[in-house]
Design a protein around this motif. Sequence first.
Motif, PDB file in Angstrom:
ATOM      1  N   UNK A  34       6.749  -8.441   4.018  1.00 28.00           N
ATOM      2  CA  UNK A  34       6.959  -9.887   4.135  1.00 28.00           C
ATOM      3  C   UNK A  34       5.653 -10.604   4.487  1.00 28.00           C
ATOM      4  N   UNK A  35       4.848 -10.006   5.356  1.00 28.72           N
ATOM      5  CA  UNK A  35       3.579 -10.623   5.750  1.00 28.72           C
ATOM      6  C   UNK A  35       2.600 -10.697   4.582  1.00 28.72           C
ATOM      7  N   UNK A  67       0.375  -6.808  12.072  1.00 25.90           N
ATOM      8  CA  UNK A  67       1.141  -5.859  12.887  1.00 25.90           C
ATOM      9  C   UNK A  67       1.855  -4.841  11.996  1.00 25.90           C
ATOM     10  N   UNK A  68       1.688  -3.573  12.333  1.00 30.08           N
ATOM     11  CA  UNK A  68       2.332  -2.520  11.567  1.00 30.08           C
ATOM     12  C   UNK A  68       1.413  -1.835  10.565  1.00 30.08           C
ATOM     13  N   UNK A  69       0.237  -2.407  10.311  1.00 27.70           N
ATOM     14  CA  UNK A  69      -0.702  -1.771   9.381  1.00 27.70           C
ATOM     15  C   UNK A  69      -1.543  -0.759  10.153  1.00 27.70           C
ATOM     16  N   UNK A  70      -1.530   0.483   9.677  1.00 24.37           N
ATOM     17  CA  UNK A  70      -2.283   1.552  10.323  1.00 24.37           C
ATOM     18  C   UNK A  70      -3.694   1.627   9.750  1.00 24.37           C
ATOM     19  N   UNK A  71      -3.795   1.651   8.418  1.00 22.35           N
ATOM     20  CA  UNK A  71      -5.111   1.710   7.771  1.00 22.35           C
ATOM     21  C   UNK A  71      -4.972   1.270   6.323  1.00 22.35           C
ATOM     22  N   UNK A  72      -6.113   0.978   5.726  1.00 22.12           N
ATOM     23  CA  UNK A  72      -6.147   0.613   4.310  1.00 22.12           C
ATOM     24  C   UNK A  72      -7.174   1.479   3.600  1.00 22.12           C
ATOM     25  N   UNK A  73      -7.013   1.562   2.297  1.00 20.60           N
ATOM     26  CA  UNK A  73      -7.998   2.231   1.433  1.00 20.60           C
ATOM     27  C   UNK A  73      -8.128   1.351   0.198  1.00 20.60           C
ATOM     28  N   UNK A  74      -9.344   0.992  -0.153  1.00 16.36           N
ATOM     29  CA  UNK A  74      -9.572   0.024  -1.224  1.00 16.36           C
ATOM     30  C   UNK A  74     -10.325   0.644  -2.383  1.00 16.36           C
ATOM     31  N   UNK A  75      -9.878   0.310  -3.578  1.00 12.50           N
ATOM     32  CA  UNK A  75     -10.567   0.701  -4.802  1.00 12.50           C
ATOM     33  C   UNK A  75     -10.844  -0.577  -5.586  1.00 12.50           C
ATOM     34  N   UNK A  76     -12.088  -0.791  -5.951  1.00  9.95           N
ATOM     35  CA  UNK A  76     -12.477  -1.983  -6.709  1.00  9.95           C
ATOM     36  C   UNK A  76     -12.470  -1.638  -8.195  1.00  9.95           C
ATOM     37  N   UNK A  77     -11.832  -2.482  -8.985  1.00  6.90           N
ATOM     38  CA  UNK A  77     -11.808  -2.292 -10.434  1.00  6.90           C
ATOM     39  C   UNK A  77     -13.150  -2.726 -11.003  1.00  6.90           C
ATOM     40  N   UNK A  78     -13.726  -1.903 -11.855  1.00  3.59           N
ATOM     41  CA  UNK A  78     -15.002  -2.232 -12.482  1.00  3.59           C
ATOM     42  C   UNK A  78     -14.808  -2.991 -13.787  1.00  3.59           C
ATOM     43  N   UNK A  79     -13.877  -2.515 -14.610  1.00  8.28           N
ATOM     44  CA  UNK A  79     -13.639  -3.128 -15.907  1.00  8.28           C
ATOM     45  C   UNK A  79     -12.208  -2.808 -16.337  1.00  8.28           C
ATOM     46  N   UNK A  80     -11.548  -3.777 -16.917  1.00  5.99           N
ATOM     47  CA  UNK A  80     -10.201  -3.554 -17.445  1.00  5.99           C
ATOM     48  C   UNK A  80     -10.306  -2.780 -18.751  1.00  5.99           C
ATOM     49  N   UNK A  81      -9.640  -1.661 -18.824  1.00  4.22           N
ATOM     50  CA  UNK A  81      -9.684  -0.812 -20.014  1.00  4.22           C
ATOM     51  C   UNK A  81      -8.466  -1.017 -20.908  1.00  4.22           C
ATOM     52  N   UNK A  82      -7.312  -1.272 -20.305  1.00  5.58           N
ATOM     53  CA  UNK A  82      -6.099  -1.601 -21.055  1.00  5.58           C
ATOM     54  C   UNK A  82      -5.474  -2.786 -20.339  1.00  5.58           C
ATOM     55  N   UNK A  83      -5.422  -3.915 -21.012  1.00  4.36           N
ATOM     56  CA  UNK A  83      -4.837  -5.112 -20.406  1.00  4.36           C
ATOM     57  C   UNK A  83      -3.334  -4.914 -20.234  1.00  4.36           C
ATOM     58  N   UNK A  84      -2.775  -5.631 -19.266  1.00  5.14           N
ATOM     59  CA  UNK A  84      -1.324  -5.576 -19.060  1.00  5.14           C
ATOM     60  C   UNK A  84      -0.646  -5.824 -20.396  1.00  5.14           C
ATOM     61  N   UNK A  85       0.254  -4.942 -20.759  1.00  2.57           N
ATOM     62  CA  UNK A  85       0.901  -5.045 -22.065  1.00  2.57           C
ATOM     63  C   UNK A  85       2.283  -4.426 -21.995  1.00  2.57           C
ATOM     64  N   UNK A  86       3.160  -4.918 -22.833  1.00  5.13           N
ATOM     65  CA  UNK A  86       4.503  -4.357 -22.916  1.00  5.13           C
ATOM     66  C   UNK A  86       4.924  -4.094 -24.357  1.00  5.13           C
ATOM     67  N   UNK A  87       4.217  -4.668 -25.320  1.00  6.72           N
ATOM     68  CA  UNK A  87       4.616  -4.524 -26.716  1.00  6.72           C
ATOM     69  C   UNK A  87       4.721  -3.060 -27.157  1.00  6.72           C
ATOM     70  N   UNK A  88       3.766  -2.171 -26.843  1.00  5.48           N
ATOM     71  CA  UNK A  88       3.938  -0.775 -27.255  1.00  5.48           C
ATOM     72  C   UNK A  88       5.218  -0.145 -26.678  1.00  5.48           C
TER      73      UNK A  88
END
Length: 159
Positions: A83-84, A126-147
């Motif tokens: 929710x937060x 409150x309630x978050x213990x830790x995070x891990x982050x990955x940065x996207x460098x380049x989009x290789x396949x755009x969001x798609x649903x047609x296939x």
Amino acid sequence: MAVDELDTRILRLLIEQPRTSVREYARILGVARGTLQARLDRLERTGVITGSGPVLSPAALGHPVLAFVHIEVTQGHLDEVGDALAAVPEIIEAFSITGGGDLLTRVAARDNAHLEDVIQRLIRLPGVVRTRTEVALRERVAHRLLPLVESVGRAARKP
């Protein structure tokens, strides 16, 4: 929900030509406008079609940095943290997940410093213990649903 060949053709048109009128879709598909409208209504009612708004670009809105932030949550606090997250505008998606972490978020930021600020805000929830982050460098396949739509349509044709 069973999607047949006509549904697949309708969904293809909606994806490829989203600003076309129902009348024009019916003409292109060679079906009556009422038939097309009934199919669209059914696809919406069954949750296959979930929206019809524009697809926006976070980069064009000044947020070109895309990151995936995994969030580990204190047991029993998943709903509160979820929710937060809704109050953080840079979070454009969030999912409960299995594996390493409890939540996976997609974050859009102006730059790396802004991304760090967002992550620090998440860590303070409150309630978050830790995070891990990955940065996207380049989009290789755009969001798609047609296939996927076409694959479902092909499977529906098989006896």
